[in-house]
Scaffold this active site. Structure first.
Site, PDB file in Angstrom:
ATOM      1  N   THR A  98      41.972  47.359  34.315  1.00 60.35           N
ATOM      2  CA  THR A  98      43.001  46.855  35.224  1.00 60.35           C
ATOM      3  C   THR A  98      42.291  46.030  36.292  1.00 60.35           C
ATOM      4  OG1 THR A  98      44.856  47.535  36.663  1.00 60.35           O
ATOM      5  CG2 THR A  98      42.921  48.957  36.674  1.00 60.35           C
ATOM      6  N   VAL A 111      48.543  43.520  31.761  1.00 61.16           N
ATOM      7  CA  VAL A 111      47.722  42.626  32.564  1.00 61.16           C
ATOM      8  C   VAL A 111      47.653  43.198  33.976  1.00 61.16           C
ATOM      9  CG1 VAL A 111      47.494  40.292  33.503  1.00 61.16           C
ATOM     10  CG2 VAL A 111      48.443  40.623  31.205  1.00 61.16           C
ATOM     11  N   CYS A 112      46.450  43.276  34.515  1.00 62.11           N
ATOM     12  CA  CYS A 112      46.244  43.676  35.913  1.00 62.11           C
ATOM     13  C   CYS A 112      46.839  45.078  36.128  1.00 62.11           C
ATOM     14  CB  CYS A 112      46.849  42.609  36.812  1.00 62.11           C
ATOM     15  SG  CYS A 112      46.322  42.649  38.534  1.00 62.11           S
ATOM     16  N   THR A 113      47.579  45.291  37.191  1.00 62.86           N
ATOM     17  CA  THR A 113      48.121  46.616  37.452  1.00 62.86           C
ATOM     18  C   THR A 113      49.353  46.936  36.610  1.00 62.86           C
ATOM     19  OG1 THR A 113      49.260  45.705  39.382  1.00 62.86           O
ATOM     20  CG2 THR A 113      47.158  46.812  39.772  1.00 62.86           C
TER      21      THR A 113
END
Lengths: 234, 234
Positions: A125, A105-107
């Site tokens: 990302t 998830v995300c970075t």
């Protein structure tokens, strides 16, 4: 989809400076999957703070985790401090090599990249870090959720909720995922239309970019360094 | 909207058996509002577990809180144990009487009701508890976010994210709220269309209702008892 009779185990990583909803959004979905156990896994079982100060506690350390069917790798500003942390990267490599799914998830995707998982993969990302994915050998895809083989990538922050519903359906089928969605009344109505760079006003986007510019520059420098170590040419 | 120069304080309540995203969804938004401080407030500063086992820690106790500009009241199964807990209800009453806004999420509305805040108000809560609102003197409104005076109600669980963006805009204006929305990439794409009782399939709805039927019956019994104490005829 796994047999409903097969119990499985999910590990969600927790670290200082995490963006808490990268963990807690998916937790809401994944912890509700029938016949499964979710562990929040950290270096320590002492409370840590997310980047805005929320205190969370892991229930298991890296060393205590045996087998994971799903490895969930959140992101947030604190991911940057772990990009060259061999203990964390080895934890990711070890469990990714055996898990049915790895869900970033995300970075969190950058952590997976530093662990060498992104080579030759399609990935996503947070919007402010999309340009960093090629340094880890990945092709950035501008989608909210990207699935490549056993890797599932959610874009920024709240996209982890959407990604986790995909994971739930992959694991236990769509009706089980829908029941979780209904319980959590996930029929979103954002009051404003500013959730991606192409939807936000120019001024809002500029302010948001400025707010993360230092961190983004640091992440770029780290990505370049790791790229060289991994032997990836960008 | 408050002056950007006015620092303000938000208190988000934490209790055992909370549905963690009733707290953490809004936390993601509210903790990012410029020139403000968010405290997670509980009876104790020891870790507590949400109803699916996530460990969270309050940074302030009820007694330590002085003034709050926003009182955020989450829900979840653990709300039921607090419906007649005078320490909690007095905390809510005390801060609600002075706060600029009271923001309830999910069955946090029932706690507000037990504290006597709902008389004559339009309100919403989780879909499985909407029918309980009249016992606290409120008119149920089938909307994701309902604003009546200084009370802001979000419906079930994830609607707290939408509600919190409304709160952020009320406090600091729409551009500030949009910047937060963009950072958190809140452009949701639920993979399935099952987020409310009228969208879900009959079978999914029946399963979801069955899963909460015991708790809903307990909540109804408590609502009837409190209704009598408050002198409300339904």
């Amino acid at each position: 989809m796994l047999s409903p009779d097969k119990h499985f185990t999910i590990g969600s990583m927790l670290f200082p400076g995490i963006d808490q909803i990268d963990l807690t959004g998916p937790f809401e979905v994944l912890s509700a999957i029938p016949n499964s156990t979710l562990h929040v896994v950290g270096k320590t079982k002492s409370p840590i703070k997310d980047f805005h100060g929320l205190s969370l506690v892991a229930d298991m350390t890296y060393d205590e985790v045996v087998d994971l069917d799903v490895l969930h790798v959140p992101g947030g500003p604190g991911q940057q401090a772990l990009m060259e942390d061999e203990e964390t990267l080895n934890f990711i490599r070890k469990h990714a090599s055996k898990a049915t799914y790895v869900f970033s998830v995300c970075t969190g995707a950058l952590l997976c990249g530093a662990a060498g998982l992104l080579k030759g993969k399609r990935a996503t990302t947070h919007w402010a870090s999309q340009h960093l994915l090629p340094y880890f050998g990945a092709t950035p895809v501008n989608q909210r959720v990207v699935i490549d083989g056993n890797l599932i990538f959610a874009a920024g922050v709240t996209s982890g909720i959407d990604g986790a519903l995909h994971v739930a359906a992959l694991l236990r089928g769509q009706p089980a995922a829908e029941q979780i969605q209904l319980y959590m009344q996930y029929q979103p109505e954002p009051p404003f239309d500013a959730g991606t760079p192409d939807r936000a006003s120019k001024q809002v986007l500029e302010n948001a970019r400025n707010a993360v510019s230092k961190l983004t520059a640091d992440r770029l420098a780290t990505a370049k360094k790791i790229s060289a170590l991994l032997g990836i040419k960008v």
